[in-house]
Design a protein around this motif. Structure first.
Motif, mmCIF file in Angstrom:
data_model
loop_
_atom_site.group_PDB
_atom_site.id
_atom_site.type_symbol
_atom_site.label_atom_id
_atom_site.label_comp_id
_atom_site.label_asym_id
_atom_site.label_seq_id
_atom_site.Cartn_x
_atom_site.Cartn_y
_atom_site.Cartn_z
ATOM 1 N N VAL A 193 0.840 -1.202 0.000
ATOM 2 C CA VAL A 193 0.000 0.000 0.000
ATOM 3 C C VAL A 193 0.878 1.256 0.000
ATOM 4 C CG1 VAL A 193 -1.749 1.307 1.268
ATOM 5 C CG2 VAL A 193 -1.935 -1.178 1.097
ATOM 6 N N MET A 204 -0.672 -3.353 -6.675
ATOM 7 C CA MET A 204 -0.887 -3.429 -5.231
ATOM 8 C C MET A 204 -1.784 -4.616 -4.894
ATOM 9 S SD MET A 204 -2.524 -0.599 -2.645
ATOM 10 C CE MET A 204 -3.947 -0.267 -3.666
ATOM 11 N N LEU A 205 -2.854 -4.788 -5.642
ATOM 12 C CA LEU A 205 -3.787 -5.879 -5.351
ATOM 13 C C LEU A 205 -3.153 -7.246 -5.586
ATOM 14 C CD1 LEU A 205 -7.098 -4.379 -6.786
ATOM 15 C CD2 LEU A 205 -6.362 -4.499 -4.407
ATOM 16 N N LYS A 206 -2.281 -7.300 -6.591
ATOM 17 C CA LYS A 206 -1.561 -8.549 -6.851
ATOM 18 C C LYS A 206 -0.699 -8.919 -5.647
ATOM 19 C CE LYS A 206 1.546 -10.454 -10.360
ATOM 20 N NZ LYS A 206 2.373 -10.097 -11.535
ATOM 21 N N LEU A 234 -2.798 0.178 -9.153
ATOM 22 C CA LEU A 234 -3.738 -0.504 -8.268
ATOM 23 C C LEU A 234 -3.662 -2.015 -8.459
ATOM 24 C CD1 LEU A 234 -6.040 0.019 -6.217
ATOM 25 C CD2 LEU A 234 -7.604 0.217 -8.161
ATOM 26 N N GLU A 235 -3.552 -2.436 -9.718
ATOM 27 C CA GLU A 235 -3.439 -3.871 -10.005
ATOM 28 C C GLU A 235 -2.209 -4.467 -9.347
ATOM 29 O OE1 GLU A 235 -3.504 -3.864 -14.263
ATOM 30 O OE2 GLU A 235 -5.569 -4.572 -14.336
ATOM 31 N N TYR A 264 2.087 1.790 -3.440
ATOM 32 C CA TYR A 264 1.031 2.353 -4.283
ATOM 33 C C TYR A 264 0.903 3.849 -4.020
ATOM 34 C CZ TYR A 264 -3.580 3.705 -5.885
ATOM 35 O OH TYR A 264 -4.621 4.389 -6.490
ATOM 36 N N ARG A 265 0.913 4.218 -2.752
ATOM 37 C CA ARG A 265 0.752 5.638 -2.415
ATOM 38 C C ARG A 265 1.913 6.463 -2.975
ATOM 39 N NH1 ARG A 265 -1.347 4.318 3.765
ATOM 40 N NH2 ARG A 265 -3.585 4.305 3.255
ATOM 41 N N ARG A 269 -7.797 -14.631 -7.749
ATOM 42 C CA ARG A 269 -6.995 -13.438 -7.934
ATOM 43 C C ARG A 269 -7.909 -12.210 -7.922
ATOM 44 N NH1 ARG A 269 -5.159 -9.794 -11.215
ATOM 45 N NH2 ARG A 269 -2.949 -9.335 -11.441
ATOM 46 N N ILE A 270 -7.439 -11.143 -7.280
ATOM 47 C CA ILE A 270 -8.223 -9.913 -7.248
ATOM 48 C C ILE A 270 -8.198 -9.292 -8.632
ATOM 49 C CG2 ILE A 270 -8.441 -7.643 -6.208
ATOM 50 C CD1 ILE A 270 -6.712 -8.769 -3.877
ATOM 51 N N VAL A 313 -9.104 -6.023 -11.140
ATOM 52 C CA VAL A 313 -9.404 -4.593 -11.193
ATOM 53 C C VAL A 313 -10.209 -4.338 -12.448
ATOM 54 C CG1 VAL A 313 -8.436 -2.285 -11.419
ATOM 55 C CG2 VAL A 313 -7.286 -3.986 -10.025
ATOM 56 N N HIS A 356 1.353 6.707 -6.657
ATOM 57 C CA HIS A 356 0.223 7.626 -6.857
ATOM 58 C C HIS A 356 0.719 9.068 -6.784
ATOM 59 C CE1 HIS A 356 -3.141 10.075 -5.317
ATOM 60 N NE2 HIS A 356 -3.927 9.277 -5.999
ATOM 61 N N HIS A 365 -3.899 5.193 -12.939
ATOM 62 C CA HIS A 365 -3.877 4.611 -11.593
ATOM 63 C C HIS A 365 -4.066 3.100 -11.636
ATOM 64 C CE1 HIS A 365 -4.869 8.762 -10.458
ATOM 65 N NE2 HIS A 365 -4.609 8.461 -9.207
ATOM 66 N N THR A 366 -4.788 2.642 -12.636
ATOM 67 C CA THR A 366 -5.252 1.253 -12.617
ATOM 68 C C THR A 366 -4.127 0.228 -12.577
ATOM 69 O OG1 THR A 366 -7.266 1.976 -13.718
ATOM 70 C CG2 THR A 366 -6.816 -0.378 -13.740
ATOM 71 N N LEU A 399 -8.838 -5.119 -1.112
ATOM 72 C CA LEU A 399 -8.208 -4.027 -0.379
ATOM 73 C C LEU A 399 -8.865 -3.877 0.998
ATOM 74 C CD1 LEU A 399 -5.983 -1.967 -0.923
ATOM 75 C CD2 LEU A 399 -7.676 -0.521 -2.054
#
Lengths: 106, 236
Positions: free
Chosen positions: A14, A44-46, A41-42, A17-18, B3-4, B6, A21, A37-38, A56
């Motif tokens: 996170v 970070m989520l990965k 974000l991907e 990501y910040r 898997r998450i 987006v 960002h 951003h996407t 999240l």
């Protein structure tokens, strides 16, 4: 139940990501910035997924619970229940404890 | 464990078909389809009417507007508007927030339209909000705002506890003058959010906060060329 290392790794994801960002917004605005951003974000989520978190929100809930555990509670819900108990905490003590919890990583 | 995923979201203008498909890919459902008229339902319960002859222009904040009065942002670096501009919501990673009893309001500038033209049937403002965990309060509220013709119009809604949730407000006409929307109105429009924690009297509001992570506007319009299209032509 995620362990400390999983939460710490998630926090690093996170934070990364910040930072990304912030870097994204340091350049001149273009119409593509919202969608730029996407991939961040991907990423970070990965990473969160690797640590066992499905979303999240699931990570933040675990991270907040971890903050509560560092203050001696089982979870945020346990913290809330105990702080409401006036036989355990005065209003002032409860507020101070809650502020301590809120000052931790988020 | 899955898997998450987006959901990629297109920022600029979309045809009705592109918009329709994207919303379905994001988990929305089509609950009614009659002629040109579709009704979509978001996973969180937003009912979205869609004229299938319309195109949709999505506008996201690109600068501060006339007011920056929501008390806090997280992270603290950067500007309020950049915490709410992302195409795919990042929830607790970046947001603006309030812990105050009284409303604080941000307004955000939006980019101008470019090549789009045609009759505008409505605009829809969306805001994704959340209440952090607390122990003394039971409810709070926020307002989705737009500023047009120097007038700020607000729509107050209640947030319940739970996960992040997207809320919306539709304006079929410009609320400042009750006239049909024009493209000059869209270019001059600002979108915003007013946040507070709806504390009971005597309760310290600092125990919880109300947050907003994403805000955007959809402009629904009928491109001139599409007026003669049939539904089958567009969708089929």
């Amino acid at each position: 139940m995620p362990n400390k290392q999983q939460v710490e790794n998630g926090r690093q994801a996170v934070d990364a990501y910040r930072a990304a960002h912030s870097k994204l917004h340091s350049k001149r605005w273009t119409r593509s910035i919202p969608s730029e951003h996407t991939p961040l974000l991907e990423q970070m989520l990965k990473e969160l997924n690797k640590q066992g978190f499905n979303s999240l929100d699931e990570f933040f809930d675990a991270s907040n619970d971890f903050n509560a555990q560092e203050l001696g509670f089982a979870s945020v819900a346990d913290c809330i229940a105990q702080l409401k108990d006036r036989s355990k905490y005065s209003v002032e003590e409860a507020e101070a404890k809650w502020e301590e919890l809120k000052s931790k990583w988020k | 464990m899955g898997r998450i995923k987006v959901k990629m979201e297109i920022v600029r203008h979309e045809t009705c078909l592109e918009y329709f498909r994207r919303r379905l890919s994001e988990g929305w459902k089509c609950i009614s389809l009659e002629g040109y008229h579709a009704v979509l339902l978001s996973p969180e319960g937003i009912r979205r009417e869609l004229d299938l002859r319309n195109d949709v222009l999505t506008l996201r904040p690109n600068a501060a507007g006339d007011e920056t009065n929501v008390p806090y942002q997280y992270p603290t670096s950067g500007s309020h508007w950049d915490k709410v501009d992302e195409a795919s919501a990042d929830n607790g990673a970046t947001y603006v927030m309030s812990i105050a009893n009284d409303y604080g309001r941000d307004l955000y500038a939006l980019p101008n339209h470019t090549t789009e033209s045609g009759d505008i049937s409505s605009i829809i403002a969306y805001a994704r909000c959340y209440i952090s965990g607390g122990y003394l309060g039971t409810r709070t509220s926020f307002k989705i705002c737009i500023k047009t013709d120097s007038v700020v119009t607000e729509d107050e809604q209640t947030i319940n506890y739970g996960n992040w949730k997207t809320y919306s407000k539709t304006w079929a006409v410009n609320p400042a003058d009750n006239q049909a929307w024009g493209w000059a109105d869209i270019d001059a429009m600002q979108v915003g959010i007013a946040l507070r924690w709806g504390a009971e009297v005597g309760i310290n509001a600092s125990h919880m906060d109300t947050e907003c992570t994403q805000i955007y506007v959809e402009v629904n319009y009928t491109p001139v060329a599409a007026k003669t299209h049939s539904f089958g032509y567009i969708i089929g």
